[in-house]
Design an enzyme around this catalytic site. Structure first.
Site, PDB file in Angstrom:
ATOM      1  N   LYS A 210       8.122  -2.007   8.345  1.00 34.40           N
ATOM      2  CA  LYS A 210       8.475  -3.126   7.455  1.00 34.40           C
ATOM      3  C   LYS A 210       9.988  -3.319   7.394  1.00 34.40           C
ATOM      4  O   LYS A 210      10.495  -4.429   7.485  1.00 34.40           O
ATOM      5  CB  LYS A 210       7.907  -2.892   6.056  1.00 34.40           C
ATOM      6  CG  LYS A 210       8.185  -4.035   5.090  1.00 34.40           C
ATOM      7  CD  LYS A 210       7.497  -3.829   3.747  1.00 34.40           C
ATOM      8  CE  LYS A 210       6.019  -4.095   3.834  1.00 34.40           C
ATOM      9  NZ  LYS A 210       5.348  -4.067   2.506  1.00 34.40           N
ATOM     10  N   GLU A 216      10.992   8.054  11.370  1.00 37.57           N
ATOM     11  CA  GLU A 216      10.131   8.569  12.432  1.00 37.57           C
ATOM     12  C   GLU A 216       9.863   7.499  13.487  1.00 37.57           C
ATOM     13  O   GLU A 216       9.899   7.768  14.702  1.00 37.57           O
ATOM     14  CB  GLU A 216       8.793   9.059  11.846  1.00 37.57           C
ATOM     15  CG  GLU A 216       8.922  10.161  10.808  1.00 37.57           C
ATOM     16  CD  GLU A 216       9.040   9.632   9.388  1.00 37.57           C
ATOM     17  OE1 GLU A 216       8.775  10.410   8.457  1.00 37.57           O
ATOM     18  OE2 GLU A 216       9.405   8.448   9.210  1.00 37.57           O
ATOM     19  N   GLY A 268       1.232  -0.656   3.056  1.00 41.14           N
ATOM     20  CA  GLY A 268       0.952  -0.130   4.388  1.00 41.14           C
ATOM     21  C   GLY A 268      -0.483   0.310   4.583  1.00 41.14           C
ATOM     22  O   GLY A 268      -1.100   0.040   5.613  1.00 41.14           O
ATOM     23  N   ARG A 269      -1.058   0.976   3.603  1.00 36.21           N
ATOM     24  CA  ARG A 269      -2.420   1.509   3.740  1.00 36.21           C
ATOM     25  C   ARG A 269      -3.484   0.423   3.673  1.00 36.21           C
ATOM     26  O   ARG A 269      -4.667   0.697   3.875  1.00 36.21           O
ATOM     27  CB  ARG A 269      -2.658   2.588   2.701  1.00 36.21           C
ATOM     28  CG  ARG A 269      -2.390   2.167   1.268  1.00 36.21           C
ATOM     29  CD  ARG A 269      -2.326   3.410   0.357  1.00 36.21           C
ATOM     30  NE  ARG A 269      -1.979   3.120  -1.017  1.00 36.21           N
ATOM     31  CZ  ARG A 269      -0.738   2.989  -1.475  1.00 36.21           C
ATOM     32  NH1 ARG A 269       0.280   3.083  -0.642  1.00 36.21           N
ATOM     33  NH2 ARG A 269      -0.502   2.772  -2.756  1.00 36.21           N
ATOM     34  N   GLU A 354      -3.141   8.294  -1.701  1.00 38.49           N
ATOM     35  CA  GLU A 354      -1.817   7.735  -1.905  1.00 38.49           C
ATOM     36  C   GLU A 354      -1.847   6.681  -3.009  1.00 38.49           C
ATOM     37  O   GLU A 354      -0.867   6.492  -3.733  1.00 38.49           O
ATOM     38  CB  GLU A 354      -1.287   7.111  -0.604  1.00 38.49           C
ATOM     39  CG  GLU A 354       0.194   6.768  -0.652  1.00 38.49           C
ATOM     40  CD  GLU A 354       0.771   6.430   0.705  1.00 38.49           C
ATOM     41  OE1 GLU A 354       1.416   7.302   1.308  1.00 38.49           O
ATOM     42  OE2 GLU A 354       0.559   5.287   1.172  1.00 38.49           O
ATOM     43  N   HIS A 385     -22.312  21.951  11.066  1.00 38.71           N
ATOM     44  CA  HIS A 385     -22.059  23.270  11.650  1.00 38.71           C
ATOM     45  C   HIS A 385     -20.694  23.791  11.236  1.00 38.71           C
ATOM     46  O   HIS A 385     -20.176  24.735  11.834  1.00 38.71           O
ATOM     47  CB  HIS A 385     -22.163  23.191  13.168  1.00 38.71           C
ATOM     48  CG  HIS A 385     -23.540  22.858  13.648  1.00 38.71           C
ATOM     49  ND1 HIS A 385     -24.492  23.821  13.917  1.00 38.71           N
ATOM     50  CD2 HIS A 385     -24.149  21.661  13.856  1.00 38.71           C
ATOM     51  CE1 HIS A 385     -25.617  23.234  14.300  1.00 38.71           C
ATOM     52  NE2 HIS A 385     -25.431  21.913  14.269  1.00 38.71           N
ATOM     53  N   LYS A 504      10.963  12.163   1.528  1.00 37.76           N
ATOM     54  CA  LYS A 504      11.726  11.625   2.656  1.00 37.76           C
ATOM     55  C   LYS A 504      13.230  11.737   2.404  1.00 37.76           C
ATOM     56  O   LYS A 504      14.010  12.007   3.313  1.00 37.76           O
ATOM     57  CB  LYS A 504      11.347  10.165   2.907  1.00 37.76           C
ATOM     58  CG  LYS A 504       9.928   9.954   3.399  1.00 37.76           C
ATOM     59  CD  LYS A 504       9.652   8.468   3.583  1.00 37.76           C
ATOM     60  CE  LYS A 504       8.235   8.225   4.063  1.00 37.76           C
ATOM     61  NZ  LYS A 504       7.958   6.771   4.213  1.00 37.76           N
TER      62      LYS A 504
END
Length: 536
Positions: A210, A216, A268-269, A354, A385, A504
């Site tokens: 954005k 990153e 974002g999510r 979040e 399993h 961050k």
């Protein structure tokens, strides 16, 4: 503005407390024995999706009290406020309009935010995505060497990675010949292992940020630009920017015609429906991407217009409240019986945790009740399993959402029948348990206690006709709306994430310390670890 209502002080909450005292030790097996029509009464059939919530520690009275709670906090007003573009993300002074990204209404309605017609903006962006996607796929938009692109790299993190990656993997049967690669972590080992397999002359790079300053993402983008090894003009043919910071993208080398917008009213999510989903459109074709959007739009209409008692996201959210705030079950598992949905639990972890991992109410005061459930899961049958042993005989109670599909994509039903027999068998075992096993002659009697388990473990069953772009869109939107309802009832803001952002800031400070080898003041543990890292 959303209304500030402490749920624990409502009449409905007090009624639920009293009701819980009657329900706490009720066995679901007894509820089924006393009501042969329980499953008929406790399911919702909507389009191609069936929700059976009869395997829960509830009665019709429980649902009535829970619905009363939703009404008392004025959930209906909150739903309309979101859809209409009111700035319900108060801490950031933003509207919450991921629903507008998949709005296909044709009634001429508008949604305005700060004087801008959001729907007009969204539809123009969809058209641009369609044109670009088709140009790449039909070969009219080619690389700087004049060759058709064979590979797409999507660089992003969080919602710019998890959602699109989950969808592309889930819809692999709708994929075209383009290879899609997702780079999120600043992990050189993974990055260079990926690049080694690709031809830079045929690779298109999507940079999703954005602000176009996400550390990153930009660090990985610099690495990949260096790997492309192209001059400025040629480089621009290989770069696409998905951002709100157009000048920053242009200065990085992206040409303006290759920049797609991101908007403040989309977190974002919740952004896979926007131009953040360009990698999805490229992977499955724009028409299928639009079907994904339309599936979500149909769920939006169901959520917005259906009474709470018959509203799938609302019912699922209310059940979650019931277990989290009254039974004290703090975790929920999502188990899709489709290998293609193996990334769904991770996407839901971000979306839900979040959003609702908050300890302050909407007035800024500490809450006096639990918020936010822990979300996890894995694909069935593999999960059986792994951690299902704890579900069946452990001391923790974990409500489970089972997600399955009636029809496979390929018309080969033998394996699918085996898969679905496990799907049905596990939820039945969680409900009924097993006692009084008859032993064969010679078997050790003492094993009887170890083979018994009590059942009475709650689950929801979500059964969908088939995994398609439309049904996947509806399923994702279902959980988005469930998350929203939880946040409204808990009286918290679900659309900021200040906790993530502070970490961050600390990371950036520590990076400089590592670079200069000058460790600043930290707690004793962090100082010890940094010195160990630097001197190893």
């Amino acid at each position: 503005m959303l209304k500030n209502v402490n749920p624990s002080r409502t009449n409905a909450w007090q009624n639920l407390r009293k009701h819980f005292a009657d329900m706490e030790f009720v066995q679901m097996q007894k509820l089924f024995e006393s009501n042969a029509d329980r499953a008929e009464q406790m399911h919702i059939n909507w389009g191609s999706l069936l929700l059976d919530y009869s395997k829960n520690k509830i009665t019709t009275e429980t649902i009535e009290y829970l619905v009363d709670l939703a009404k008392e906090v004025d959930l209906g007003y909150a739903i309309e406020s979101m859809f209409c573009g009111k700035k319900i993300n108060v801490t950031e002074n933003r509207a919450v309009l991921h629903t507008a990204l998949r709005d296909f209404s044709d009634d001429g309605s508008t949604i305005e935010v700060d004087g801008v017609d959001v729907l007009k903006e969204v539809r123009a962006t969809r058209d641009k995505m369609k044109d670009f996607t088709e140009a790449v796929l039909n070969g009219s938009y080619v690389s700087s060497s004049g060759e058709k692109f064979t590979d797409i790299i999507n660089i992003g993190i969080g919602g710019s990675d998890l959602g699109p990656k989950m969808v592309v993997e889930a819809l692999v049967n709708y994929r075209n010949d383009l290879n899609i690669h997702y780079i999120s972590n600043v992990d050189d080992d993974y990055l260079f292992a990926t690049l080694r397999k690709l031809d830079p002359k045929k690779t298109l790079v999507l940079i999703v940020s954005k602000t176009f300053t996400t550390q990153e993402t930009i660090a990985n983008a610099h690495h990949i630009v260096k790997w492309l090894n192209l001059d400025k003009e040629a480089l621009s043919q290989h770069l696409v920017g998905i951002t709100a910071n157009v000048p920053k993208a242009i200065s990085f080398g992206v040409k303006e015609s290759n920049i797609f917008p991101m908007w403040d009213y989309v977190g974002g999510r919740f952004s896979l429906w926007s131009s953040v989903g360009l990698s999805i459109a490229l992977a499955i074709g724009y028409d299928n991407f639009e079907k994904l959007l339309k599936g979500a739009y149909e769920m939006d209409q169901h959520f917005r217009k259906t009474s709470f008692e018959q509203n799938i996201p609302v019912v699922l959210a209310l059940l979650s409240i019931w277990y989290n705030n009254f039974y004290g079950y703090e975790t929920e598992a999502v188990v899709p019986y489709s290998e293609l949905l193996n990334k769904l639990p991770a996407h839901l972890q971000q979306m839900i945790m979040e959003s609702n991992g908050k300890d302050k109410n909407r007035e800024g005061y500490p809450v006096n009740y639990q918020t936010g459930t822990l979300i996890w899961g894995e694909v069935g049958v593999s999960a059986q399993h792994a951690f299902f042993q704890l579900f069946h005989q452990g001391t923790k109670v974990v409500p489970v959402d089972f997600i399955g599909f009636v029809k496979p994509f390929y018309n080969c039903e033998h394996n699918h029948d085996i898969l679905m027999s496990n799907f049905f068998g596990q939820s039945e075992a969680l409900l009924n348990g097993k006692r009084g096993e008859v032993f064969e002659e010679g078997e050790i009697e003492m094993l009887k206690n170890f083979r018994d388990f009590e059942g009475n473990k709650p689950s929801n069953t979500i059964l969908v006709d088939k995994l398609t772009p439309e049904s996947l869109g509806s399923l994702i939107a279902l959980y988005e709306h469930k998350t929203f309802v939880q946040g409204i009832i808990w009286n918290i803001f679900s659309f900021d994430q200040f906790g993530v952002e502070y970490g961050k800031v600390l990371a950036k400070n520590i990076q400089n310390e590592i670079k200069t080898k000058n460790i600043a003041n930290h707690d004793a543990s962090t100082s010890f670890l940094l010195n160990y890292y630097l001197n190893k």
